[in-house]
Enzyme design. Structure first.
Site, PDB file in Angstrom:
ATOM      1  N   CYS A 160      17.029 -52.269 -23.187  1.00  0.00           N
ATOM      2  CA  CYS A 160      15.906 -51.865 -24.042  1.00  0.00           C
ATOM      3  C   CYS A 160      15.890 -52.598 -25.381  1.00  0.00           C
ATOM      4  O   CYS A 160      14.871 -52.601 -26.066  1.00  0.00           O
ATOM      5  CB  CYS A 160      15.943 -50.360 -24.274  1.00  0.00           C
ATOM      6  SG  CYS A 160      15.809 -49.411 -22.750  1.00  0.00           S
TER       7      CYS A 160
ATOM      8  N   HIS B  86      11.909 -48.668 -30.690  1.00  0.00           N
ATOM      9  CA  HIS B  86      11.913 -48.604 -29.227  1.00  0.00           C
ATOM     10  C   HIS B  86      11.560 -47.176 -28.836  1.00  0.00           C
ATOM     11  O   HIS B  86      12.119 -46.220 -29.372  1.00  0.00           O
ATOM     12  CB  HIS B  86      13.303 -48.995 -28.705  1.00  0.00           C
ATOM     13  CG  HIS B  86      13.515 -48.624 -27.271  1.00  0.00           C
ATOM     14  ND1 HIS B  86      12.613 -48.967 -26.289  1.00  0.00           N
ATOM     15  CD2 HIS B  86      14.491 -47.909 -26.660  1.00  0.00           C
ATOM     16  CE1 HIS B  86      13.039 -48.487 -25.137  1.00  0.00           C
ATOM     17  NE2 HIS B  86      14.167 -47.838 -25.330  1.00  0.00           N
TER      18      HIS B  86
ATOM     19  N   ASN C 137       9.622 -44.144 -21.707  1.00  0.00           N
ATOM     20  CA  ASN C 137      10.480 -45.268 -22.091  1.00  0.00           C
ATOM     21  C   ASN C 137      10.188 -46.459 -21.178  1.00  0.00           C
ATOM     22  O   ASN C 137      10.490 -46.408 -19.985  1.00  0.00           O
ATOM     23  CB  ASN C 137      11.942 -44.827 -21.964  1.00  0.00           C
ATOM     24  CG  ASN C 137      12.931 -45.897 -22.409  1.00  0.00           C
ATOM     25  OD1 ASN C 137      12.576 -47.075 -22.532  1.00  0.00           O
ATOM     26  ND2 ASN C 137      14.164 -45.508 -22.638  1.00  0.00           N
TER      27      ASN C 137
HETATM   28  N1  ACO Z   1      14.775 -30.888 -16.022  1.00  0.00           N
HETATM   29  C1  ACO Z   1      15.459 -29.732 -16.160  1.00  0.00           C
HETATM   30  N2  ACO Z   1      16.771 -29.709 -16.419  1.00  0.00           N
HETATM   31  C2  ACO Z   1      17.401 -30.876 -16.575  1.00  0.00           C
HETATM   32  C3  ACO Z   1      16.731 -32.108 -16.447  1.00  0.00           C
HETATM   33  C4  ACO Z   1      15.371 -32.086 -16.167  1.00  0.00           C
HETATM   34  N3  ACO Z   1      14.630 -33.205 -16.033  1.00  0.00           N
HETATM   35  N4  ACO Z   1      17.613 -33.098 -16.651  1.00  0.00           N
HETATM   36  C5  ACO Z   1      18.792 -32.524 -16.885  1.00  0.00           C
HETATM   37  N5  ACO Z   1      18.680 -31.181 -16.829  1.00  0.00           N
HETATM   38  C6  ACO Z   1      19.711 -30.187 -17.013  1.00  0.00           C
HETATM   39  C7  ACO Z   1      21.099 -30.704 -16.742  1.00  0.00           C
HETATM   40  O1  ACO Z   1      21.392 -30.645 -15.379  1.00  0.00           O
HETATM   41  C8  ACO Z   1      21.933 -29.770 -17.556  1.00  0.00           C
HETATM   42  O2  ACO Z   1      22.078 -28.584 -16.838  1.00  0.00           O
HETATM   43  P1  ACO Z   1      23.467 -27.772 -16.860  1.00  0.00           P
HETATM   44  O3  ACO Z   1      23.684 -27.410 -18.294  1.00  0.00           O
HETATM   45  O4  ACO Z   1      23.203 -26.620 -15.954  1.00  0.00           O
HETATM   46  O5  ACO Z   1      24.485 -28.736 -16.347  1.00  0.00           O
HETATM   47  C9  ACO Z   1      21.052 -29.457 -18.743  1.00  0.00           C
HETATM   48  O6  ACO Z   1      19.708 -29.787 -18.369  1.00  0.00           O
HETATM   49  C10 ACO Z   1      21.378 -30.272 -19.986  1.00  0.00           C
HETATM   50  O7  ACO Z   1      20.544 -29.745 -20.973  1.00  0.00           O
HETATM   51  P2  ACO Z   1      20.677 -30.212 -22.439  1.00  0.00           P
HETATM   52  O8  ACO Z   1      22.109 -30.159 -22.897  1.00  0.00           O
HETATM   53  O9  ACO Z   1      19.689 -29.454 -23.263  1.00  0.00           O
HETATM   54  O10 ACO Z   1      20.217 -31.702 -22.319  1.00  0.00           O
HETATM   55  P3  ACO Z   1      20.334 -32.762 -23.426  1.00  0.00           P
HETATM   56  O11 ACO Z   1      19.962 -32.169 -24.731  1.00  0.00           O
HETATM   57  O12 ACO Z   1      21.626 -33.479 -23.302  1.00  0.00           O
HETATM   58  O13 ACO Z   1      19.165 -33.757 -23.036  1.00  0.00           O
HETATM   59  C11 ACO Z   1      18.688 -35.925 -22.250  1.00  0.00           C
HETATM   60  C12 ACO Z   1      19.288 -34.567 -21.908  1.00  0.00           C
HETATM   61  C13 ACO Z   1      17.195 -35.752 -22.540  1.00  0.00           C
HETATM   62  C14 ACO Z   1      18.852 -36.853 -21.055  1.00  0.00           C
HETATM   63  C15 ACO Z   1      19.418 -36.483 -23.494  1.00  0.00           C
HETATM   64  O14 ACO Z   1      20.781 -36.562 -23.266  1.00  0.00           O
HETATM   65  C16 ACO Z   1      18.898 -37.839 -23.912  1.00  0.00           C
HETATM   66  O15 ACO Z   1      17.797 -37.952 -24.422  1.00  0.00           O
HETATM   67  N6  ACO Z   1      19.715 -38.910 -23.743  1.00  0.00           N
HETATM   68  C17 ACO Z   1      19.291 -40.250 -24.029  1.00  0.00           C
HETATM   69  C18 ACO Z   1      18.708 -40.790 -22.774  1.00  0.00           C
HETATM   70  C19 ACO Z   1      17.805 -41.980 -22.977  1.00  0.00           C
HETATM   71  O16 ACO Z   1      16.879 -41.969 -23.761  1.00  0.00           O
HETATM   72  N7  ACO Z   1      18.054 -43.000 -22.201  1.00  0.00           N
HETATM   73  C20 ACO Z   1      17.188 -44.109 -22.141  1.00  0.00           C
HETATM   74  C21 ACO Z   1      17.891 -45.392 -22.044  1.00  0.00           C
HETATM   75  S1  ACO Z   1      18.636 -45.866 -23.542  1.00  0.00           S
HETATM   76  C22 ACO Z   1      17.437 -45.985 -24.644  1.00  0.00           C
HETATM   77  O17 ACO Z   1      16.356 -46.359 -24.335  1.00  0.00           O
HETATM   78  C23 ACO Z   1      17.753 -45.600 -26.015  1.00  0.00           C
END
Ligand code: ACO
Length: 350
Positions: A113, A254, A284
């Site tokens: 990215c 980004h 994204n």
């Molecule tokens: N729908 C519902 N539940 C979900 C989903 C979904 N789509 N995805 C994950 N969950 C669940 C998980 O299984 C987990 O459940 P559990 O607690 O029972 O194990 C729970 O949600 C996790 O919840 P949170 O802790 O609230 O999630 P978090 O705040 O960590 O958010 C996220 C997850 C959105 C992926 C976050 O970590 C994030 O934004 N990371 C960065 C990811 C990113 O942007 N990557 C892109 C590439 S790099 C870049 O471009 C910068």
């Protein structure tokens, strides 16, 4: 001294809109979860006949048409992507042929990215020296998703952004100012699409599992590093350029997700009305996101002569980058984004 300048901008958001509610028919998720964790409401997917090369060529042609530039006068066509047309040849060769840039040399670059900003930094000296080039950031990330992995599948979309670059001697547009970029390969396992290269070859078992070509990510680690490293590199660039956050008219980050964008803005000291975001509609789009954002800002007439823009990006590698832009004159632009809801029939099998 001549400087690298963006003469025109082309953006293409492919036609199909996939809403969060549509994702709930495929996986255990909800519109509420996706919106509150990421700010994303919908994303675009390319049509069944579209590929990385055709999507790139559409954005590239939009940039050429906006400026009235003849493709025959291009020296370079560069595509920055993590979702290429093929292993070989380069996606840029297909684009070069499609737009009729008969004198141009064509090559791909890959940087996750942050790749689009890294590519701009690498190529700016060539543009400043008088080479005329199209730099196109494109991803068809919906082709690289595991639709059974709800933690990644909800985050990404398809799109392309293209800059026509040249020297400030020839025409005025947005000047490409100083930039910084860094990488840390020790974090390579945390985010990427590992299978299908020479380290992890595709086996019949992987094909059966249907997961050999999909993105893997440790979301919380990515979140933490993205916020810390984008904030740091943004602050460092501001300090090197002797600028304060107040002196930046627009932050064009980004478009990863809204929580990352908000946290970076807060850490660097920007007000949210200085920050552009359209992640709600396009999700994204990796290497495409900054070009698409600029195309959208130009269409919305948010950009004015004299403004200073700061971009920050972070992605697989890890690689991260920051870049200053100065608007001399408003560049020509064309943003193609007419969309339609794909409906019940949407189906990207992985
Ligand atoms: N729908 C519902 N539940 C979900 C989903 C979904 N789509 N995805 C994950 N969950 C669940 C998980 O299984 C987990 O459940 P559990 O607690 O029972 O194990 C729970 O949600 C996790 O919840 P949170 O802790 O609230 O999630 P978090 O705040 O960590 O958010 C996220 C997850 C959105 C992926 C976050 O970590 C994030 O934004 N990371 C960065 C990811 C990113 O942007 N990557 C892109 C590439 S790099 C870049 O471009 C910068």
């Amino acid at each position: 001294m001549a400087e690298a300048t963006i003469w025109s901008v082309g953006g293409y958001a492919p036609p199909y809109i996939v809403t969060n509610d549509m994702l709930t028919t495929r996986m255990d998720t909800s519109d509420e979860w996706i919106r509150t964790r990421t700010g994303i409401r919908e994303r675009r997917t390319a049509g069944p006949d579209e590929t990385t090369a055709t999507v790139s060529a559409t954005a590239a042609q939009a940039a050429l048409d906006a400026y009235g530039f003849n493709a025959d006068d291009l020296d370079w066509v560069v595509v920055c992507t993590d979702t290429p047309e093929m292993w070989s040849p380069a996606t840029a060769c297909f684009v070069q042929e499609a737009i009729g840039a008969r004198r141009a040399s064509a090559i791909d670059l890959t940087g996750g990215c942050a790749g689009f900003l890294q590519t701009l930094q690498l190529l700016s000296p060539l543009a400043a020296s008088g080479k005329r080039m199209l730099v196109i950031g494109t991803e068809l990330l919906t082709h690289a998703l595991n639709w059974r992995d709800r933690a990644t599948a909800v985050l990404f979309g398809d799109g392309s952004g293209a800059f026509l670059l040249g020297s400030s001697d020839d025409a005025d547009g947005i000047r490409i100012g100083p930039g910084l970029s860094r990488s840390d390969g020790s974090q390579a396992d945390i985010l990427g699409k590992p299978y299908g290269g020479t380290r992890y070859r595709i086996t019949p078992e992987l094909v059966q599992q249907g997961e050999m070509h999909t993105i893997r990510m440790e979301g919380p680690k990515v979140f933490k590093h993205a916020v810390t490293l984008m904030s740091e590199i943004g602050k460092t660039l501001l300090s090197q350029a002797a600028l304060t956050a107040e002196q930046i008219d627009w932050v064009v980050p980004h478009q990863a997700n809204q929580r990352i964008i908000d946290a970076v803005a807060h850490q660097v000291g920007f007000r949210m009305d200085q920050v552009f975001s359209h992640v709600a509609h396009y999700a994204n789009t990796g290497s495409a996101s900054i070009g698409l954002a600029l195309a959208d800002m130009l269409e919305q007439k948010l950009i004015a002569p004299g403004q200073k823009l700061l971009s920050v990006a972070f992605g697989a590698g890890f690689s991260w980058a920051s870049q200053l832009f100065v608007v001399n004159r408003i560049p020509a632009s064309r943003f193609l984004h007419a969309g339609e809801i794909l409906g019940d029939a949407w189906g990207w099998d992985t």
